[in-house]
Enzyme design. Sequence first.
Site, mmCIF file in Angstrom:
data_model
loop_
_atom_site.group_PDB
_atom_site.id
_atom_site.type_symbol
_atom_site.label_atom_id
_atom_site.label_comp_id
_atom_site.label_asym_id
_atom_site.label_seq_id
_atom_site.Cartn_x
_atom_site.Cartn_y
_atom_site.Cartn_z
ATOM 1 N N GLU A 202 0.814 -1.215 0.000
ATOM 2 C CA GLU A 202 0.000 0.000 0.000
ATOM 3 C C GLU A 202 0.854 1.275 0.000
ATOM 4 O OE1 GLU A 202 -2.851 -0.569 3.182
ATOM 5 O OE2 GLU A 202 -3.897 -2.113 2.031
ATOM 6 N N GLU A 304 -3.871 -9.293 -1.489
ATOM 7 C CA GLU A 304 -4.479 -9.166 -0.156
ATOM 8 C C GLU A 304 -5.964 -8.883 -0.251
ATOM 9 O OE1 GLU A 304 -2.471 -6.610 2.736
ATOM 10 O OE2 GLU A 304 -4.422 -6.137 3.595
#
Length: 488
Positions: A202, A304
Amino acid sequence: MLIACETEQRLEIEVYETSAGGNKLTNINEFATAHTNSQIRILPEEKYQRITGFGGSFTEASAHLLNQLSQENRKKIIDAYFSESGARYSLTRTHINSCDFSLKNYSYAPIADDMDLQHFSIEEDLQDIIPFIKQAMKTSKDGFKIVSSPWTAPPWMKDNNDWVGGKLLPKYYDTWALFFAKYIDAYKQQGIDIWGLTVENEPLGNGNNWESMHFTAEEMTAFVQNHLGPKLEAEGKGDIKILGYDQNREHLKHWVDTMFANEASSKYFDGTAIHWYASTFEVFPEALQYAHQKAPEKYLIQTEACVDAEVPKWKDDAWYWRKEATDWGWDWAPEHEKPLHPKYVPVFRYARDIIGCLNNWVDGWIDWNMVLDKQGGPNWFKNWCVAPVIVDPEKDEVYFTPLYYTLAHFSKYIRPGAVRIGFENSDDSLMVTAVKNPDNSIAVVIFNPEETVKHFQLELGEKKVNIKISEMALQTIVIPAVNYKIDQ
């Protein structure tokens, strides 16, 4: 080319169903013969992406919980994920340094300005993550790939000297590249091969909540092109896959445009990693299609996903089939993004996303934590989430949620090296995907979100069979290779 045998017109199949009514990968042997106008026709001659695998993640939280269980229940869970009788996970992920699903903040290089990483050590992983991986390796017959992802460099390498947020200081770019190489070597010394890396989990940040480090697409591409890629290559680690981006799909176009702008920028990138948190129902097919078209020879892997911002419901199968779950976006998304985050059915979210991803060129799909406790942790930030397996370590109890069976519909029957193939589906209320496995069997996954039973005819060449799928159900239909011959 596949040619249907003419001697027998009935399609021989094996059917496994998970449903709101209580089926859990149940083998269905009897089918209704009701007349139907719906057809699903399998088209093996239409070939798309090669499948890398499916699975979940080795986190410190999961490993810590397994350490607290009896050996019997620890083995039960690892067998369920990795054995031949279980979900047969083939593609996994773990974190480099700590993440929110760790017990505390930690780094393998805690000493400031240790430019050559003389004090690098993975000691933090020796009691939990590494034993978990090793037991899974012993259990898995076919083995599995591991993708490793850092949430942050050690704070001393960053411009804010903090675990959360900030950027990697340019003077530490070479040191951070060396960090990846040392990590790969340290795990290799433990008998664990790392298949791939994502450059940063991220990179756009996570709201400055837990471990993070920010990159723009241009900064990450420059780091990989000029530091990480050359470092791994120089150390004989050029076979390690490097996946860029590693965040939600709504920004995918800009990232793949930057990463794959030219031969130099794309040289060391083996593919792109994505997450699903931008929406509880939207797959972003246009973005996935664009990413594939931009780099058709590269990996496109979902790294994810989880039912986030929820405390697990303990031994309540019905909750996982009800439209009650809410995610972070239900409360915190900007007003214009709220429609992307309605209440949703957890099983539906998984089934819809995995099928949608497969049908839009994604070749691998990795769930987040394999095991969490009744609170949805442990998590040092108290960022509670749901996992397919929930445990109560105090009572040594284990709960396999319906999400476990949902994921197994894909991981167990769609094997690495499978090729997604074409189909025609006349019922728009059903979601369908199909693959041809390396053993020449065909696996067809069908998702019925409707509250009514569905009947359809499955066809392969001249062979056909009538099938019923329960209301609110997921089916995997295996067509053994005996149903057709391969034209050499």
